[in-house]
Design a protein around this motif. Structure first.
Motif, PDB file in Angstrom:
ATOM      1  N   UNK A 359       0.873  -1.245  -0.075  1.00  0.00           N
ATOM      2  CA  UNK A 359       0.266   0.224  -0.093  1.00  0.00           C
ATOM      3  C   UNK A 359       0.850   1.068  -0.136  1.00  0.00           C
ATOM      4  N   UNK A 360       2.112   1.338   0.081  1.00  0.00           N
ATOM      5  CA  UNK A 360       2.943   2.182   0.045  1.00  0.00           C
ATOM      6  C   UNK A 360       3.033   2.820  -1.082  1.00  0.00           C
ATOM      7  N   UNK A 361       3.714   4.094  -1.329  1.00  0.00           N
ATOM      8  CA  UNK A 361       3.831   4.517  -3.129  1.00  0.00           C
ATOM      9  C   UNK A 361       5.035   4.036  -3.082  1.00  0.00           C
ATOM     10  N   UNK A 362       5.707   4.173  -4.402  1.00  0.00           N
ATOM     11  CA  UNK A 362       7.378   4.036  -4.476  1.00  0.00           C
ATOM     12  C   UNK A 362       8.599   4.739  -3.777  1.00  0.00           C
ATOM     13  N   UNK A 363       7.687   5.785  -3.662  1.00  0.00           N
ATOM     14  CA  UNK A 363       9.034   6.853  -2.593  1.00  0.00           C
ATOM     15  C   UNK A 363       9.347   6.428  -1.526  1.00  0.00           C
ATOM     16  N   UNK A 364       8.136   5.956  -0.980  1.00  0.00           N
ATOM     17  CA  UNK A 364       8.080   5.541   0.204  1.00  0.00           C
ATOM     18  C   UNK A 364       8.606   4.075   0.777  1.00  0.00           C
ATOM     19  N   UNK A 365       8.454   3.294  -0.612  1.00  0.00           N
ATOM     20  CA  UNK A 365       8.518   1.694  -0.192  1.00  0.00           C
ATOM     21  C   UNK A 365      10.086   1.928  -0.539  1.00  0.00           C
ATOM     22  N   UNK A 366      10.848   2.622  -1.751  1.00  0.00           N
ATOM     23  CA  UNK A 366      12.523   3.230  -1.571  1.00  0.00           C
ATOM     24  C   UNK A 366      13.338   3.554  -0.393  1.00  0.00           C
ATOM     25  N   UNK A 367      12.203   4.678   0.001  1.00  0.00           N
ATOM     26  CA  UNK A 367      13.070   4.938   1.467  1.00  0.00           C
ATOM     27  C   UNK A 367      12.884   3.933   2.609  1.00  0.00           C
ATOM     28  N   UNK A 368      12.123   3.354   2.810  1.00  0.00           N
ATOM     29  CA  UNK A 368      12.088   2.370   3.893  1.00  0.00           C
ATOM     30  C   UNK A 368      13.050   1.699   3.927  1.00  0.00           C
ATOM     31  N   UNK A 369      13.261   1.259   1.846  1.00  0.00           N
ATOM     32  CA  UNK A 369      13.666  -0.222   1.732  1.00  0.00           C
ATOM     33  C   UNK A 369      15.728   0.105   1.703  1.00  0.00           C
ATOM     34  N   UNK A 370      16.257   1.084   1.941  1.00  0.00           N
ATOM     35  CA  UNK A 370      17.468   1.981   2.591  1.00  0.00           C
ATOM     36  C   UNK A 370      17.267   2.037   3.615  1.00  0.00           C
ATOM     37  N   UNK A 371      17.049   2.624   4.568  1.00  0.00           N
ATOM     38  CA  UNK A 371      16.936   2.448   5.322  1.00  0.00           C
ATOM     39  C   UNK A 371      17.070   0.937   6.669  1.00  0.00           C
ATOM     40  N   UNK A 372      16.392  -0.183   5.613  1.00  0.00           N
ATOM     41  CA  UNK A 372      16.625  -1.585   6.123  1.00  0.00           C
ATOM     42  C   UNK A 372      18.029  -1.612   5.811  1.00  0.00           C
ATOM     43  N   UNK A 373      18.320  -1.739   4.846  1.00  0.00           N
ATOM     44  CA  UNK A 373      19.610  -2.024   4.170  1.00  0.00           C
ATOM     45  C   UNK A 373      20.411  -1.809   5.004  1.00  0.00           C
ATOM     46  N   UNK A 374      20.247   0.095   5.749  1.00  0.00           N
ATOM     47  CA  UNK A 374      21.495   0.623   6.755  1.00  0.00           C
ATOM     48  C   UNK A 374      20.994  -0.192   8.318  1.00  0.00           C
ATOM     49  N   UNK A 375      19.990  -0.603   8.219  1.00  0.00           N
ATOM     50  CA  UNK A 375      19.905  -1.295   9.313  1.00  0.00           C
ATOM     51  C   UNK A 375      20.857  -3.067   9.821  1.00  0.00           C
ATOM     52  N   UNK A 376      20.606  -3.488   8.282  1.00  0.00           N
ATOM     53  CA  UNK A 376      20.903  -4.451   8.414  1.00  0.00           C
ATOM     54  C   UNK A 376      22.073  -4.580   8.417  1.00  0.00           C
ATOM     55  N   UNK A 377      22.610  -3.841   8.151  1.00  0.00           N
ATOM     56  CA  UNK A 377      24.311  -3.537   7.976  1.00  0.00           C
ATOM     57  C   UNK A 377      24.605  -3.456   9.599  1.00  0.00           C
ATOM     58  N   UNK A 378      24.454  -2.634   9.771  1.00  0.00           N
ATOM     59  CA  UNK A 378      24.240  -2.160  11.551  1.00  0.00           C
ATOM     60  C   UNK A 378      24.419  -3.924  11.973  1.00  0.00           C
ATOM     61  N   UNK A 379      23.350  -4.900  11.840  1.00  0.00           N
ATOM     62  CA  UNK A 379      22.589  -5.782  12.903  1.00  0.00           C
ATOM     63  C   UNK A 379      24.432  -6.800  12.618  1.00  0.00           C
TER      64      UNK A 379
END
Length: 440
Positions: A359-379
């Motif tokens: 249900x997210x817009x493409x822009x919000x999906x991209x923003x969230x994906x970037x954040x989750x990738x950064x979080x994965x790198x921290x973990x």
């Protein structure tokens, strides 16, 4: 239509197989049905338990629409034999078999009546195959544990592998010690199927300390996809058909695997009876610290559920202050993270999976994906090695004759014969492609 009652009685326990998967959409119902039909075609007595949903998906795939399911049996409206459906090669189907989970909530007399009927039924067959519910629900986990072999269906989709790994992990944590067999569905070929299995097996070895069993692969083809739409399983095609033949291969692989496993002393009904007795003796028992008294644990549970209900009421009233929502969920996640054990991690994973990301817009999906990738790198940080540019190789295309550049083939043959023997290849090609003025 209702089936006739099988006349033969199998003195031995049937071989019981659970066709399961970590997520929906991997094709496990199609695999379960085609495998069951193939075994029945080989003169085996086969019972297929449709435990996926109460919608009886298996029977619909063969064009049968049951009027009654196991729920009607549990309600005392009919006998178990009355709901059995019969299709090609004498395959018998029990629709709505997921309702057997509800036996644990029934009285001992009624529960025993249904499980005894299931016990008498399953012993008439050579194979009992269960199409289980996908995911980590209790009913699906019990259906896997009730059988002697779990065949887990995955696809090359990375999400399928992640969900399958989560299912294996949950089973291991709940005391399931048998080794699941992995079947790769929708593969492009043997090489891809083996590669998909090796990725899942490597993760299981690294994180769970077990090696999985490779059952084989089912190739992606249009015939198999159309068979679902047409309600005509590929197992009904001639054995020489490639789509049908691969399920005969799967049946052979299954028999080889079963020959390596000891027969279970008890069948599916006996397992559910054992679970039902355990639940009756300890209804909804939860482990609790010894320091709490008998009255403290129920009170704590009630307070927790009441707090959750109040949060639901508050956030169902729109519009809600974004800052209030932010503070509430931040504090909840901080509380969850204060004891970051395996249970908390599983709660977080399940919560993320329940969000409606589509249900997210493409822009919000991209923003969230970037954040989750950064979080994965921290973990789990990975060493970033300098990447050397890979050499660019020209793409080789299929050879074809270019009439526009070289003219008609008969004229090209004459021109080639007229060329001097010492001409270079570059000169020859330039003369051919640039000789537009002289073409006839």
């Amino acid at each position: 239509m209702n089936a006739r009652e099988p006349v033969k009685h199998n003195p031995n326990q049937p071989r019981t197989i659970a066709i399961t998967g970590g997520k929906g959409g991997v094709g496990k119902t199609s695999v379960a049905l085609n495998l069951a039909l193939t075994l029945a075609r080989q003169d085996n007595r086969v019972l297929l338990l449709d435990g996926d949903t109460d919608l009886a998906n298996v029977s619909i795939m063969v064009g049968l629409y049951p009027r009654k399911t196991l729920a009607n049996v549990m309600a005392g409206e009919c006998r178990l034999e009355d709901i059995i459906l019969e299709t090609d090669y004498g395959l018998h189907i029990v629709p709505g078999a997921s309702g057997v989970q509800e036996c644990m909530d029934m009285g001992p007399t009624e529960s025993l009546r249904i499980l005894r009927a299931l016990y008498n039924l399953e012993n008439r067959y050579d194979y009992v195959i269960t199409d289980t519910a996908a995911g980590l629900q209790a009913a699906g986990l019990h259906m896997i544990a009730a059988t002697e072999l779990a065949c887990m269906v995955v696809t090359p989709d990375p999400a399928s592998l992640t969900d399958a790994f989560s299912l294996i992990k949950v089973l291991r944590r709940r005391g399931y010690n048998r080794i699941p067999s992995i079947l790769v569905n929708m593969a492009q070929g043997a090489s891809q199927a083996r590669s998909v299995f090796q990725r899942l097996d490597a993760a299981a070895q690294r994180h769970l300390g077990i090696s999985l069993h490779y059952m084989g692969g089912i190739w992606r083809d249009e015939t198999l996809r159309q068979s679902v739409l047409n309600q005509k399983p590929v197992a009904l095609l001639p054995v020489s058909d490639p789509s049908c033949r691969q399920f005969h291969t799967l049946a052979d692989m299954l028999d080889v695997r079963l020959s390596q496993l000891p027969r279970r002393k008890a069948g599916i009904a006996a397992y559910w009876h054992k679970v039902s007795k355990r639940e009756s003796a300890h209804p909804k028992a939860l482990s609790k610290p010894e320091s709490r008294t008998e009255n403290e644990a129920p009170a704590l549970k009630e307070r927790c559920l009441k707090a959750v209900s109040e949060i639901e009421v508050v956030f169902s009233q729109a519009p809600i202050d974004p800052l209030l929502r932010y503070e509430a969920f931040t504090r909840l996640f901080a509380l969850l993270g204060s004891t970051l054990d395996s249970d908390a991690i599983e709660i977080i994973q399940t919560g993320l999976g329940s969000f409606q990301w589509e249900n997210l817009s493409p822009e919000r999906k991209n923003h969230l994906a970037i954040h989750l990738r950064e979080l994965a790198d921290q973990i789990s940080p990975t060493a970033q090695e300098p990447k050397t540019p890979e050499p660019v190789h020209p793409v080789l295309c299929e050879p074809f004759y270019d009439r526009i550049s070289f003219g008609e083939q008969d004229r090209l043959v004459r021109v080639l014969k007229e060329q001097p023997a010492d001409i270079s290849l570059d000169q020859l090609l330039r003369s051919l492609s640039g000789n537009d003025q002289g073409r006839s």
